[in-house]
Motif scaffolding. Structure first.
Motif, PDB file in Angstrom:
ATOM      1  N   LYS A  10       0.731  -1.004  -0.163  1.00  0.00           N
ATOM      2  CA  LYS A  10       0.111   0.009  -0.138  1.00  0.00           C
ATOM      3  C   LYS A  10       0.944   1.102  -0.236  1.00  0.00           C
ATOM      4  N   THR A  11       2.042   1.268  -0.760  1.00  0.00           N
ATOM      5  CA  THR A  11       2.800   2.304  -0.941  1.00  0.00           C
ATOM      6  C   THR A  11       3.601   2.871  -2.480  1.00  0.00           C
ATOM      7  N   CYS A  12       3.817   3.611  -2.627  1.00  0.00           N
ATOM      8  CA  CYS A  12       4.615   3.875  -3.561  1.00  0.00           C
ATOM      9  C   CYS A  12       5.638   3.220  -4.110  1.00  0.00           C
ATOM     10  N   SER A  13       6.476   2.828  -3.014  1.00  0.00           N
ATOM     11  CA  SER A  13       7.378   2.346  -2.607  1.00  0.00           C
ATOM     12  C   SER A  13       7.062   0.689  -3.415  1.00  0.00           C
ATOM     13  N   GLY A  33      11.583   2.657  -5.359  1.00  0.00           N
ATOM     14  CA  GLY A  33       9.766   3.295  -5.623  1.00  0.00           C
ATOM     15  C   GLY A  33       9.554   4.318  -4.901  1.00  0.00           C
ATOM     16  N   GLY A  34       9.191   5.486  -4.947  1.00  0.00           N
ATOM     17  CA  GLY A  34       8.027   5.945  -3.853  1.00  0.00           C
ATOM     18  C   GLY A  34       9.134   7.565  -4.081  1.00  0.00           C
ATOM     19  N   CYS A  35       8.368   8.002  -3.465  1.00  0.00           N
ATOM     20  CA  CYS A  35       8.589   9.523  -3.640  1.00  0.00           C
ATOM     21  C   CYS A  35      10.299   9.810  -3.344  1.00  0.00           C
ATOM     22  N   CYS A  70       6.159   4.771   3.627  1.00  0.00           N
ATOM     23  CA  CYS A  70       6.944   4.066   3.547  1.00  0.00           C
ATOM     24  C   CYS A  70       8.090   4.565   5.039  1.00  0.00           C
ATOM     25  N   ALA A  71       7.223   4.967   5.595  1.00  0.00           N
ATOM     26  CA  ALA A  71       8.380   4.959   7.168  1.00  0.00           C
ATOM     27  C   ALA A  71       7.520   3.330   7.181  1.00  0.00           C
ATOM     28  N   ASP A  72       6.703   3.902   7.887  1.00  0.00           N
ATOM     29  CA  ASP A  72       5.931   2.514   8.179  1.00  0.00           C
ATOM     30  C   ASP A  72       6.315   1.714   7.785  1.00  0.00           C
TER      31      ASP A  72
END
Length: 87
Positions: A10-13, A33-35, A70-72
């Motif tokens: 459930k994240t962009c990464s 991936g991700g921001c 992403c941190a979680d």
């Protein structure tokens, strides 16, 4: 030092790679991936941090409506790795 790869949810990464040393400190965090800006900053800030401290600081952080971030996801990954390394 043990290397881990974690498929995010459930994240962009889409994946997080990292190493956990014998003292359970986290090293060499790489997001796929991700921001880009945030995911370059997090590894710099977290390098060498203990697994327990990282999980305490990042666990439960959400991003928008996703219920995670992403941190979680990194906190989940590190917590899982630390538990596996105790066996």
């Amino acid at each position: 030092m043990q290397h881990y790869s974690y498929k995010t949810h459930k994240t962009c990464s889409i994946q997080i790679d990292f190493d956990l040393d014998e003292k359970k400190a986290v090293h060499n965090i790489v997001y796929k991936g991700g921001c880009e800006g945030n995911l370059k900053a997090l590894p710099l800030l977290l390098e060498g941090m203990s697994a327990d401290e990282l999980v305490q600081k990042l666990g439960g952080i959400t991003c928008g409506f996703k219920g995670t971030s992403c941190a979680d996801q990194l906190a989940n990954a590190v917590q899982d790795a630390a538990l596996k390394s105790n066996k």
